[in-house]
Scaffold this active site. Sequence first.
Site, PDB file in Angstrom:
ATOM      1  N   HIS A   8       0.827  -1.215   0.000  1.00 24.00           N
ATOM      2  CA  HIS A   8       0.000   0.000   0.000  1.00 24.00           C
ATOM      3  C   HIS A   8       0.856   1.258   0.000  1.00 24.00           C
ATOM      4  O   HIS A   8       2.045   1.219   0.301  1.00 24.00           O
ATOM      5  CB  HIS A   8      -0.967   0.014   1.199  1.00 24.00           C
ATOM      6  CG  HIS A   8      -0.300   0.020   2.552  1.00 24.00           C
ATOM      7  ND1 HIS A   8      -0.091  -1.137   3.287  1.00 24.00           N
ATOM      8  CD2 HIS A   8       0.213   1.021   3.298  1.00 24.00           C
ATOM      9  CE1 HIS A   8       0.506  -0.820   4.429  1.00 24.00           C
ATOM     10  NE2 HIS A   8       0.709   0.477   4.469  1.00 24.00           N
ATOM     11  N   HIS A  81       3.948   7.297   3.395  1.00 27.17           N
ATOM     12  CA  HIS A  81       4.912   6.187   3.354  1.00 27.17           C
ATOM     13  C   HIS A  81       4.566   5.191   2.258  1.00 27.17           C
ATOM     14  O   HIS A  81       3.462   5.210   1.704  1.00 27.17           O
ATOM     15  CB  HIS A  81       5.008   5.475   4.711  1.00 27.17           C
ATOM     16  CG  HIS A  81       3.760   4.731   5.121  1.00 27.17           C
ATOM     17  ND1 HIS A  81       2.743   5.303   5.846  1.00 27.17           N
ATOM     18  CD2 HIS A  81       3.364   3.449   4.898  1.00 27.17           C
ATOM     19  CE1 HIS A  81       1.787   4.410   6.050  1.00 27.17           C
ATOM     20  NE2 HIS A  81       2.129   3.273   5.483  1.00 27.17           N
ATOM     21  N   GLU A 130       7.804   1.281   4.938  1.00 24.13           N
ATOM     22  CA  GLU A 130       7.289   0.238   5.822  1.00 24.13           C
ATOM     23  C   GLU A 130       7.598  -1.111   5.193  1.00 24.13           C
ATOM     24  O   GLU A 130       7.395  -1.300   3.986  1.00 24.13           O
ATOM     25  CB  GLU A 130       5.772   0.403   6.005  1.00 24.13           C
ATOM     26  CG  GLU A 130       5.144  -0.645   6.925  1.00 24.13           C
ATOM     27  CD  GLU A 130       3.643  -0.439   7.140  1.00 24.13           C
ATOM     28  OE1 GLU A 130       3.080   0.542   6.598  1.00 24.13           O
ATOM     29  OE2 GLU A 130       3.032  -1.280   7.837  1.00 24.13           O
TER      30      GLU A 130
END
Lengths: 139, 139
Positions: A8, A81, A130
């Site tokens: 994502h 992010h 991430e």
Amino acid sequence: MKLGRLNHVGVATPSIDRSVALYRDKMGATTVHDPFDLPAQGVRVCFVDAPNMQVELIEPLGEGSPILKFLERNPEGGQHHLCFEVDDIDEARAFYDSKGVRILGPTRIGAHGTPIFFLHPKDMGGVLTEIMESPRQAH
Amino acid sequence: MKLGRLNHVGVATPSIDRSVALYRDKMGATTVHDPFDLPAQGVRVCFVDAPNMQVELIEPLGEGSPILKFLERNPEGGQHHLCFEVDDIDEARAFYDSKGVRILGPTRIGAHGTPIFFLHPKDMGGVLTEIMESPRQAH
């Protein structure tokens, strides 16, 4: 380590409701999941499905939310992010340790219920990154 | 309009060479395409493949490059834009016009050789959004 799929893009927003309206009305999103709180990360989260990945809308949760500063600098929100998947989170953590990349805090359970950690943007070309263990059903 | 696939995430960098090294060494990228100049957009471009999308590394090209200001604010680089695919660029443009979303400049040929345009981040929740007609072979 092999570059995994982008799970994502994290997009910070002052209002999930407003962003959901935007993704429905101006982007044509049809699948918007129910928002939920993620107190361990100080955010409220809502996933919007695109055909090949998700947009993770994140809204501040609580006074210590790590995205409050981001929203001070970007009051309307913005890209926060990128989250890439790995097969094994412990292996990935050892890999980044060995490379001298700063890891932000302990490995913890992320929004998809699998272990995650974050890498310092200053060691990643300015991108808060991430790293997320792939959900088992995706293996 | 229906939310299409994320074609790429645009990541600005002061140095494609340095970013390619980072993506190879710290992210495990194995397929990195040859960089090329895109004078119409004032950037030099290099695509890095992830399994489900691409990272588009963009470096300033020329003195009027639109990413110079971004790099002044973010000297190490960072997330610059999100690019989503549509089936028909003219239909998409008419859609955004009808919604009152500001479109940045004319429709032009983008890094993948298909027509694109950009939407103003202030109308898109702080996200600079590129709309790109899907390459024909993907239909």
